[in-house]
Every structure is written in structure tokens, then in C-alpha cells.
Design a protein around this motif. Sequence first.
Motif, mmCIF file in Angstrom:
data_model
loop_
_atom_site.group_PDB
_atom_site.id
_atom_site.type_symbol
_atom_site.label_atom_id
_atom_site.label_comp_id
_atom_site.label_asym_id
_atom_site.label_seq_id
_atom_site.Cartn_x
_atom_site.Cartn_y
_atom_site.Cartn_z
ATOM 1 N N HIS A 130 0.838 -1.206 0.000
ATOM 2 C CA HIS A 130 0.000 0.000 0.000
ATOM 3 C C HIS A 130 0.873 1.257 0.000
ATOM 4 C CE1 HIS A 130 -3.055 2.910 1.196
ATOM 5 N NE2 HIS A 130 -2.430 3.126 2.336
ATOM 6 N N LEU A 131 1.902 1.268 0.854
ATOM 7 C CA LEU A 131 2.794 2.434 0.933
ATOM 8 C C LEU A 131 3.597 2.608 -0.357
ATOM 9 C CD1 LEU A 131 4.067 2.054 4.625
ATOM 10 C CD2 LEU A 131 2.466 3.781 3.753
ATOM 11 N N VAL A 132 4.081 1.503 -0.913
ATOM 12 C CA VAL A 132 4.838 1.557 -2.169
ATOM 13 C C VAL A 132 3.948 2.098 -3.296
ATOM 14 C CG1 VAL A 132 5.956 0.143 -3.957
ATOM 15 C CG2 VAL A 132 6.494 -0.232 -1.536
ATOM 16 N N ALA A 133 2.684 1.651 -3.337
ATOM 17 C CA ALA A 133 1.742 2.121 -4.372
ATOM 18 C C ALA A 133 1.507 3.622 -4.259
ATOM 19 C CB ALA A 133 0.423 1.359 -4.263
ATOM 20 N N LEU A 134 1.594 4.153 -3.018
ATOM 21 C CA LEU A 134 1.437 5.602 -2.811
ATOM 22 C C LEU A 134 2.694 6.371 -3.218
ATOM 23 C CD1 LEU A 134 -0.371 5.620 0.674
ATOM 24 C CD2 LEU A 134 -1.365 6.319 -1.513
ATOM 25 N N GLY A 135 3.826 5.648 -3.334
ATOM 26 C CA GLY A 135 5.076 6.309 -3.731
ATOM 27 C C GLY A 135 6.139 6.343 -2.649
ATOM 28 N N HIS A 136 5.890 5.644 -1.521
ATOM 29 C CA HIS A 136 6.881 5.622 -0.434
ATOM 30 C C HIS A 136 7.958 4.572 -0.700
ATOM 31 C CE1 HIS A 136 4.630 8.178 2.431
ATOM 32 N NE2 HIS A 136 3.548 7.617 1.902
ATOM 33 N N THR A 137 9.210 4.946 -0.452
ATOM 34 C CA THR A 137 10.315 3.977 -0.479
ATOM 35 C C THR A 137 11.073 4.024 0.849
ATOM 36 O OG1 THR A 137 11.748 5.644 -1.491
ATOM 37 C CG2 THR A 137 10.651 4.070 -2.978
ATOM 38 N N ARG A 138 10.929 5.138 1.576
ATOM 39 C CA ARG A 138 11.611 5.299 2.868
ATOM 40 C C ARG A 138 10.621 4.972 3.983
ATOM 41 N NH1 ARG A 138 13.091 11.289 1.798
ATOM 42 N NH2 ARG A 138 13.448 11.305 4.043
ATOM 43 N N ILE A 139 10.658 3.700 4.413
ATOM 44 C CA ILE A 139 9.658 3.202 5.369
ATOM 45 C C ILE A 139 10.362 2.742 6.650
ATOM 46 C CG2 ILE A 139 7.798 1.531 5.754
ATOM 47 C CD1 ILE A 139 7.563 1.335 2.643
ATOM 48 N N GLY A 140 9.929 3.274 7.785
ATOM 49 C CA GLY A 140 10.484 2.886 9.090
ATOM 50 C C GLY A 140 9.545 1.961 9.836
ATOM 51 N N PHE A 141 10.057 1.387 10.927
ATOM 52 C CA PHE A 141 9.253 0.445 11.719
ATOM 53 C C PHE A 141 9.495 0.682 13.204
ATOM 54 C CE2 PHE A 141 8.345 -3.778 13.594
ATOM 55 C CZ PHE A 141 7.078 -3.986 13.076
ATOM 56 N N LEU A 142 8.417 0.943 13.952
ATOM 57 C CA LEU A 142 8.520 1.035 15.408
ATOM 58 C C LEU A 142 8.152 -0.331 15.972
ATOM 59 C CD1 LEU A 142 7.167 4.568 16.427
ATOM 60 C CD2 LEU A 142 9.466 3.860 15.757
ATOM 61 N N ALA A 143 9.172 -1.072 16.401
ATOM 62 C CA ALA A 143 8.995 -2.456 16.847
ATOM 63 C C ALA A 143 8.540 -2.509 18.299
ATOM 64 C CB ALA A 143 10.318 -3.208 16.684
ATOM 65 N N GLY A 144 8.050 -3.684 18.691
ATOM 66 C CA GLY A 144 7.700 -3.923 20.094
ATOM 67 C C GLY A 144 8.901 -4.473 20.847
#
Length: 344
Positions: A164-178
Motif C-alpha cells: 500500500h505504501l509503495v503504491a502511494l510512492g513511499h520507499t523510505r519506510i520505518g518500523f517502530l517495533a515492540g
Amino acid sequence: MAALAKVSIATVSRTINASPAVSQKLSQRVWQAIEQLNYFPNTHARSLVSGRSRILGIIVENITNPFFPELIASFEEIAVAHGYEILVSSTNSNAIQLTNCVRRMLERKVEGVAVLTFGGEEPVLDQLALHHMPIVLAEFHLDDPKVSTILLDYSAGIHEAVAHLVALGHTRIGFLAGPHTLHSALTRRNAFQQTMSEANLKVHKNWIIECDHTLKGGVAGFEKLMALQTRPTALICSNDITAIGVLRAAYMAGLRVPEDLSVIGLDDIDFAEFTLPPLTTIRLSRVELAKAAFDALRLQAENTTDPVIQREFLVSTSLVVRGSTAVPAHTKSSNHHDQSHANA
């Protein structure tokens, strides 16, 4: 009551205990008499006679996280509909408290325990196994005939979220882990890293930040990201509470979600659609999870001699798109620039 219903005491007992030996007509007369007399069966006496408590235990990690009360409500609804009561305990991620929870369950002679703490169960599993107690665990396998496992397929929902994020144009994706102490948090983090790799997207190590699945943890994780020189344009969070903390922190920092930062949670708690903006999230159905836990315990409680009953149950995840994700700001500005250039 037997006199009012014009049946024997044995028929009343069979009706209350849902025996198939009682005809529908007689059963209806007994239940009408029960209603008329406002009678409440003595469940303790019944359990002494039958040798079954018809109580199931459920132990959760943190009662203050809305995911768990919603899970308990679903579990209780299913259990009561099948003639069981439930006993609830919360560990607050504390090993001593978990031991006390299990002791209470054993003292009340529950017929099975759903340990849905998503990590840290190991200290008490031997205690339960020693008493031959049917157990169901989330994401944790134990080689014991009394233990069932619920497998949670986070990969499906996380894959949808990244796509979904890639389709919007995002390539810089972070993750807040548990927290790394929870099986679920590690599984979610691994699923994110694998999905990013499959999408040929770089995973920046400093864009994966360990939080503690709380609102404050979300705020702290966001602040760590903001301190970096290069930052992601989108964030996937290990649970909704973390994501809601991010929404708050972004607002306080003067960032607009989703215009400046896209945010995705995981769980789809009831609050998620009431945040501003409504949270895009990966749904983990409490109803499906509760049903899997109940089915696992009921199968063991009612089929004590059957060695081939179902031991594994799968609960999947899926993306729910709401208002916290959008095209990244740099894409919008470059699109606008391209359009202006074309018009010239």
C-alpha cells in the motif's frame, strides 16, 4: 420446580445440564418453570457432582491495552454461549504476577487456560503441564499433548501494508517495533524486514526502533526518528497504541499526518477509527483469536482421550485503509513541479 413443571427432579437436572435425553417439549416446560420461579442453578454444586468446573481461564499481558479487554469480551461471549464461565487475569508483563495468575487458575480448577501474553510464558508452562492442564498459547510451540498453539500470520497484513505504501510512492519506510522479549513483536519485526527485502526496498537499521507497545513508547520512538538526519516518509508500528502515540507526537511537533508522514498501526482496536486522522492499520481479529483459543480449549476439555484432535489454529491479518496514509510530500511537490513545467 419439578412439581410446577410436572416432571421428575431427574428431568430438571438433565435439562439444566443440557442432556440430549430430554425432549424439546419437556425441556421447554422446565425452562418456563425456571423463569417463573426466578431460579438460579448452583453451579458449584453441579461441578461437584459432574466433576467439571466448566470454567476456562484467560491470561493476558496488559489489561490497559484496549486490544486485550476487546479480546476478553469476545472470549467470554463465545464461552458463555457454550455453557462455560471464564476467569480473567492480567500479568502486566511481570513474571511473578504470571505465576500468581496460574496459581489462581489451578485453585479454581479451571478446565483449560488460554495464555495470550505473547511472550514470557516459559516460567509457568511447566507448572500447568505438571497438573495436566489443557493450555493454548499464541505463537509458542510446546511439545506436549495438552498444549495447542494459535499461529498468527502477521506476514499477510504487513505485506499488504508495505505494498500500500509503495503504491502511494513511499520507499523510505520505518518500523517502530515492540519489545524483543515478546514473540509477537519479534515475529512482526521479522515479517517487516522480510517484506521490505522482497519489495527490493532498503531497510535502514536506525529506522527500526524498539518501543514498548505503549502510547509513551510511540512518542519516544517518534522522537528518536526525528533526531535523525535522514528520516522515513512512512512508519509502520508494531501495534495501534504505538501508532496512536506517534499521531500525538507528530501533532505536537507540527507535522501533519498523512501529508508529512504516513502512519500504519497493527491490531485494529476499536479506537483506531476514531483517531484524527482515522488510523490505517493491520487488522488482527479479536473475534477470530478468541474463537481459536476457545475451540482449542474446548476440544481438549471435551475430548480427553482423543490423541488426534486439532492442535494448531491459524489467525490471519489484513490491511484496513483509513486516513493516516497518503502520497509522500516530496512526490506531491515533484508532481506539481512536473505539471507546472508541462503547462509552461
